[in-house]
Design a protein around this motif. Structure first.
Motif, PDB file in Angstrom:
ATOM      1  N   CYS A 269     -11.340   4.262   0.170  1.00 21.31           N
ATOM      2  CA  CYS A 269     -10.409   3.032   0.306  1.00 21.31           C
ATOM      3  C   CYS A 269      -9.510   2.412   1.228  1.00 21.31           C
ATOM      4  O   CYS A 269      -8.822   3.361   1.767  1.00 21.31           O
ATOM      5  CB  CYS A 269      -9.445   2.726  -1.040  1.00 21.31           C
ATOM      6  SG  CYS A 269      -8.865   0.765  -0.764  1.00 21.31           S
TER       7      CYS A 269
ATOM      8  N   TYR B  40      -6.897   2.586   8.966  1.00 18.85           N
ATOM      9  CA  TYR B  40      -7.361   3.847   8.782  1.00 18.85           C
ATOM     10  C   TYR B  40      -8.282   4.615   9.327  1.00 18.85           C
ATOM     11  O   TYR B  40      -7.942   5.976   9.851  1.00 18.85           O
ATOM     12  CB  TYR B  40      -6.630   4.638   7.215  1.00 18.85           C
ATOM     13  CG  TYR B  40      -5.142   3.483   6.678  1.00 18.85           C
ATOM     14  CD1 TYR B  40      -3.971   4.202   7.484  1.00 18.85           C
ATOM     15  CD2 TYR B  40      -5.182   2.323   6.534  1.00 18.85           C
ATOM     16  CE1 TYR B  40      -3.310   4.107   7.032  1.00 18.85           C
ATOM     17  CE2 TYR B  40      -4.566   1.321   6.144  1.00 18.85           C
ATOM     18  CZ  TYR B  40      -2.883   2.571   6.136  1.00 18.85           C
ATOM     19  OH  TYR B  40      -1.354   2.130   5.607  1.00 18.85           O
TER      20      TYR B  40
ATOM     21  N   SER C  68       4.017  12.778   5.461  1.00 16.62           N
ATOM     22  CA  SER C  68       3.209  11.623   4.326  1.00 16.62           C
ATOM     23  C   SER C  68       2.088  11.702   5.102  1.00 16.62           C
ATOM     24  O   SER C  68       1.448  12.824   5.027  1.00 16.62           O
ATOM     25  CB  SER C  68       3.531  10.074   5.697  1.00 16.62           C
ATOM     26  OG  SER C  68       2.832  10.524   6.650  1.00 16.62           O
ATOM     27  N   GLY C  69       1.027  11.018   4.267  1.00 15.85           N
ATOM     28  CA  GLY C  69      -0.379  10.926   3.847  1.00 15.85           C
ATOM     29  C   GLY C  69      -1.220  11.762   5.590  1.00 15.85           C
ATOM     30  O   GLY C  69      -1.490  11.926   5.560  1.00 15.85           O
ATOM     31  N   THR C  70       0.032  10.329   6.546  1.00 14.70           N
ATOM     32  CA  THR C  70      -1.075  10.997   8.012  1.00 14.70           C
ATOM     33  C   THR C  70      -1.276  12.651   8.228  1.00 14.70           C
ATOM     34  O   THR C  70      -1.270  12.733   9.195  1.00 14.70           O
ATOM     35  CB  THR C  70      -0.424  10.476   9.168  1.00 14.70           C
ATOM     36  OG1 THR C  70      -0.682   8.621   8.541  1.00 14.70           O
ATOM     37  CG2 THR C  70      -1.155  10.141  10.375  1.00 14.70           C
TER      38      THR C  70
ATOM     39  N   ARG D 171      -6.367   5.236  12.949  1.00 14.71           N
ATOM     40  CA  ARG D 171      -5.905   6.553  13.074  1.00 14.71           C
ATOM     41  C   ARG D 171      -6.320   7.682  13.317  1.00 14.71           C
ATOM     42  O   ARG D 171      -6.431   8.665  14.151  1.00 14.71           O
ATOM     43  CB  ARG D 171      -5.107   6.004  12.179  1.00 14.71           C
ATOM     44  CG  ARG D 171      -3.681   7.501  12.392  1.00 14.71           C
ATOM     45  CD  ARG D 171      -2.963   7.210  10.867  1.00 14.71           C
ATOM     46  NE  ARG D 171      -2.173   5.904  10.680  1.00 14.71           N
ATOM     47  CZ  ARG D 171      -1.515   5.070  10.385  1.00 14.71           C
ATOM     48  NH1 ARG D 171      -0.687   6.081   8.986  1.00 14.71           N
ATOM     49  NH2 ARG D 171      -0.435   3.679  10.448  1.00 14.71           N
TER      50      ARG D 171
ATOM     51  N   LYS E  89       1.298   8.152  -4.299  1.00 17.24           N
ATOM     52  CA  LYS E  89      -0.547   6.458  -4.215  1.00 17.24           C
ATOM     53  C   LYS E  89      -0.579   6.831  -5.294  1.00 17.24           C
ATOM     54  O   LYS E  89       0.355   6.323  -6.114  1.00 17.24           O
ATOM     55  CB  LYS E  89      -1.238   7.070  -2.917  1.00 17.24           C
ATOM     56  CG  LYS E  89      -1.013   7.006  -1.814  1.00 17.24           C
ATOM     57  CD  LYS E  89      -1.444   5.326  -1.830  1.00 17.24           C
ATOM     58  CE  LYS E  89      -1.107   5.599  -0.092  1.00 17.24           C
ATOM     59  NZ  LYS E  89       0.196   5.100   0.873  1.00 17.24           N
TER      60      LYS E  89
ATOM     61  N   THR F 225      -7.646   1.026   2.946  1.00 19.15           N
ATOM     62  CA  THR F 225      -5.906   0.340   2.601  1.00 19.15           C
ATOM     63  C   THR F 225      -5.689  -1.058   3.797  1.00 19.15           C
ATOM     64  O   THR F 225      -5.080  -1.607   3.050  1.00 19.15           O
ATOM     65  CB  THR F 225      -5.375   1.045   2.264  1.00 19.15           C
ATOM     66  OG1 THR F 225      -5.644   2.180   1.868  1.00 19.15           O
ATOM     67  CG2 THR F 225      -4.328   0.650   1.340  1.00 19.15           C
TER      68      THR F 225
ATOM     69  N   MET G 109      -6.470   8.784   0.493  1.00 20.15           N
ATOM     70  CA  MET G 109      -5.385   8.420   0.315  1.00 20.15           C
ATOM     71  C   MET G 109      -4.909   7.188  -0.804  1.00 20.15           C
ATOM     72  O   MET G 109      -4.048   8.028  -1.615  1.00 20.15           O
ATOM     73  CB  MET G 109      -4.982   7.948   1.995  1.00 20.15           C
ATOM     74  CG  MET G 109      -2.725   8.206   1.916  1.00 20.15           C
ATOM     75  SD  MET G 109      -2.706   9.864   1.726  1.00 20.15           S
ATOM     76  CE  MET G 109      -3.171  10.440   3.517  1.00 20.15           C
ATOM     77  N   SER G 110      -5.281   6.013  -0.961  1.00 16.37           N
ATOM     78  CA  SER G 110      -4.713   5.077  -1.722  1.00 16.37           C
ATOM     79  C   SER G 110      -5.616   4.604  -2.999  1.00 16.37           C
ATOM     80  O   SER G 110      -6.051   3.654  -3.656  1.00 16.37           O
ATOM     81  CB  SER G 110      -5.148   3.907  -1.049  1.00 16.37           C
ATOM     82  OG  SER G 110      -5.984   3.473  -0.533  1.00 16.37           O
TER      83      SER G 110
ATOM     84  N   ILE H 196      -3.853  14.462   6.702  1.00 14.91           N
ATOM     85  CA  ILE H 196      -4.838  13.964   7.593  1.00 14.91           C
ATOM     86  C   ILE H 196      -5.468  14.630   8.744  1.00 14.91           C
ATOM     87  O   ILE H 196      -6.308  15.563   9.282  1.00 14.91           O
ATOM     88  CB  ILE H 196      -5.037  12.273   7.943  1.00 14.91           C
ATOM     89  CG1 ILE H 196      -4.875  11.315   7.435  1.00 14.91           C
ATOM     90  CG2 ILE H 196      -6.426  12.309   9.123  1.00 14.91           C
ATOM     91  CD1 ILE H 196      -5.290  10.582   6.554  1.00 14.91           C
TER      92      ILE H 196
ATOM     93  N   VAL I 125     -13.276   6.412   5.513  1.00 14.83           N
ATOM     94  CA  VAL I 125     -11.938   6.492   4.882  1.00 14.83           C
ATOM     95  C   VAL I 125     -12.349   6.216   3.279  1.00 14.83           C
ATOM     96  O   VAL I 125     -13.176   4.790   3.341  1.00 14.83           O
ATOM     97  CB  VAL I 125     -11.353   5.485   5.844  1.00 14.83           C
ATOM     98  CG1 VAL I 125     -10.099   4.954   4.070  1.00 14.83           C
ATOM     99  CG2 VAL I 125     -10.206   6.470   6.876  1.00 14.83           C
TER     100      VAL I 125
ATOM    101  N   ASP J 291     -10.648  10.686   3.757  1.00 11.47           N
ATOM    102  CA  ASP J 291      -9.054   9.973   3.142  1.00 11.47           C
ATOM    103  C   ASP J 291      -9.597   9.163   2.487  1.00 11.47           C
ATOM    104  O   ASP J 291      -9.765   8.784   2.159  1.00 11.47           O
ATOM    105  CB  ASP J 291      -9.273   9.318   4.474  1.00 11.47           C
ATOM    106  CG  ASP J 291      -8.149   9.097   4.815  1.00 11.47           C
ATOM    107  OD1 ASP J 291      -6.927   8.645   3.510  1.00 11.47           O
ATOM    108  OD2 ASP J 291      -7.393   7.498   5.766  1.00 11.47           O
TER     109      ASP J 291
ATOM    110  N   PRO K  23       0.935  -1.302  -0.242  1.00 13.42           N
ATOM    111  CA  PRO K  23       0.320  -0.209   0.559  1.00 13.42           C
ATOM    112  C   PRO K  23       0.566   1.011  -0.177  1.00 13.42           C
ATOM    113  O   PRO K  23       0.618   2.764   0.050  1.00 13.42           O
ATOM    114  CB  PRO K  23      -0.546  -0.557   0.983  1.00 13.42           C
ATOM    115  CG  PRO K  23       0.320  -1.493   2.218  1.00 13.42           C
ATOM    116  CD  PRO K  23       0.873  -1.909   1.170  1.00 13.42           C
TER     117      PRO K  23
HETATM  118  C1  LIG Z   1      -6.928   4.978   3.988  1.00 10.13           C
HETATM  119  C2  LIG Z   1      -5.004   5.338   4.091  1.00 10.13           C
HETATM  120  N1  LIG Z   1      -4.923   6.835   5.148  1.00 10.13           N
HETATM  121  C3  LIG Z   1      -3.868   6.851   5.702  1.00 10.13           C
HETATM  122  C4  LIG Z   1      -2.850   6.230   5.271  1.00 10.13           C
HETATM  123  C5  LIG Z   1      -1.738   6.532   6.427  1.00 10.13           C
HETATM  124  O1  LIG Z   1      -0.390   7.473   5.274  1.00 10.13           O
HETATM  125  P1  LIG Z   1       0.627   7.396   5.586  1.00 10.13           P
HETATM  126  O2  LIG Z   1       1.130   6.330   6.378  1.00 10.13           O
HETATM  127  O3  LIG Z   1       0.899   7.989   4.305  1.00 10.13           O
HETATM  128  O4  LIG Z   1       0.751   8.438   6.603  1.00 10.13           O
HETATM  129  C6  LIG Z   1      -2.409   5.818   3.970  1.00 10.13           C
HETATM  130  C7  LIG Z   1      -1.502   4.688   3.956  1.00 10.13           C
HETATM  131  O5  LIG Z   1      -1.281   3.974   3.136  1.00 10.13           O
HETATM  132  C8  LIG Z   1      -3.988   5.287   3.395  1.00 10.13           C
HETATM  133  O6  LIG Z   1      -3.623   3.922   2.955  1.00 10.13           O
END
Ligand SMILES: Cc1ncc(COP(=O)(O)O)c(C=O)c1O
Length: 374
Positions: A140, A91, A63-65, A94, A195, A142, A171-172, A68, A138, A169, A9
């Protein structure tokens, strides 16, 4: 160092030309860099299929987080903020961790990890309790591969709590899975560079409804993750507030050119779907079972149950594949032993076929005859 094929992922593999685009040093005030950031921001709004009159893109270092967290910290009102989180995987959970750190009032509505968020239950909760200021889901998930019904949820949010912010979110999924921003009533959506758009890791971005974003001025509990300030500075000066991810931005610009050359989002989706079809059909022919049943149509990543064979040991399976330069990923669902194979990034049908060949060889080396017995 040998190149590996990443079926994960993230981080995901990217093209050589995208990596090569980073071999230039640019200053943050360089006109060329400022122009690059501007064009990336407007291209992302275009890819979202929305007008720049209504939406804007705010890149965030990290990164993605980070994106968020930037959305949460910036868009939850300072007083009487109350967030509904729809969670069916790691996710979504999270989100809860972030909200706990922020110290805001929130409720997590939990669903099964191998099922979509149940819109009926969401409606009950939205109508049953007053005062929601933010709803988050979220797209997808992941951790399992489930695609949640963000359109139905968004319409419900706007019907039941018209003033609440709706946050997705993606992200993916952004850049591959179809997302109708307007019909889904999305106020804030995040994804990251590495991604489906196949840039290198290093920054993430939020696509924000401008009227919602401007309404959040002064709410952020974080300096560096303040989306409104980040946006204002980018608009006023074209620059990031703090050291910008210059090399990542250059790579991303190249990645966007390559997306266009591939034929845009629809062609990328086709490739990922074909990757997914090959891996699912091949693994099923070997007797592996998927976590999700056929009612799910996600194609980003697939979770497979561990095979019921005494010789199977995930660590060994993973290491042997890795020795063949094939990188898969452990599972992330809580109740079932699974591993995951991702279909996104710079991977193609030929790579999926080769991975299947490697899985076959590794199983043979581990004394696991294929096809697996029921
Ligand atoms: C749906 C989703 N949200 C959040 C994240 C977190 O992203 P990162 O690991 O880049 O901080 C991911 C990472 O794969 C994700 O798939």
């Amino acid at each position: 160092m040998r190149e590996k094929k990443l079926f994960t992922p993230g981080p995901l593999g990217v093209s050589l030309s995208t990596k090569q685009a980073m071999l230039v040093d640019l200053g943050s005030r360089d006109l060329e860099f400022i122009q690059t950031v501007k064009s990336i921001r407007s291209r992302l709004v275009e890819l979202a299929g929305v007008s720049s009159d209504d939406y804007t893109c705010v890149p965030v270092q990290g990164s993605g987080t980070f994106a968020i967290e930037a959305v949460f910290t910036s868009t939850i009102p300072r007083t009487n903020g109350k967030v509904l989180v729809l969670e069916n995987g790691a996710y979504g959970r999270r989100f809860g961790q972030i909200l706990k750190v922020l110290g805001v009032d929130f409720k997590i509505l939990t669903f099964l990890e191998n099922e979509k968020v149940d819109v009926g239950l969401v409606e009950e909760t939205l109508r049953g309790t007053q005062g929601w200021t933010n709803v988050a889901v979220v797209h997808c998930e992941t951790s399992s591969g489930v695609i949640n019904p963000i359109g139905e949820i968004g319409r419900l949010v706007k019907e039941c709590v018209p003033d609440a912010s709706y946050f997705v979110d993606a992200m993916s999924s952004f850049g591959a899975v179809d997302i109708d921003f307007t019909a889904s009533k999305i106020d804030f959506l995040v994804s990251s560079a590495n991604k489906c758009l196949e840039g290198v890791p290093g920054f993430s971005y939020a696509i924000c409804r401008k009227d919602k974003l401007t309404g959040c001025k002064g709410w952020s509990r974080s300096l560096s993750l303040d989306l409104v300030s980040q946006w204002e500075t980018l608009e006023q000066t074209g620059q990031f507030r703090f050291t910008p991810p210059t090399h990542c931005m250059l790579a991303f610009k190249q990645a966007l050119t390559e997306l266009e050359e591939e034929g845009g989002i629809s062609e990328r989706r086709k490739r990922y779907k074909e990757n997914n079809r090959i891996i699912c059909e091949g693994m099923k022919a070997f007797g592996f079972k998927t976590l999700l049943d056929d009612t799910h149509d996600g194609f980003i990543i697939t979770s497979f149950h561990y095979p019921q064979h005494d010789n199977f040991n995930f660590k060994d399976f993973y290491t042997r594949l890795q020795e063949k330069d094939q990188v898969i990923y452990p599972g992330k669902v809580t109740k079932t032993d699974c591993f995951r194979i991702g279909n996104i990034g710079h991977v193609f049908p030929r790579d999926m076929r080769y991975l299947l060949q490697c899985v076959q060889e590794v199983c043979s080396d581990m004394g696991i005859p294929l096809p697996l017995k029921e």
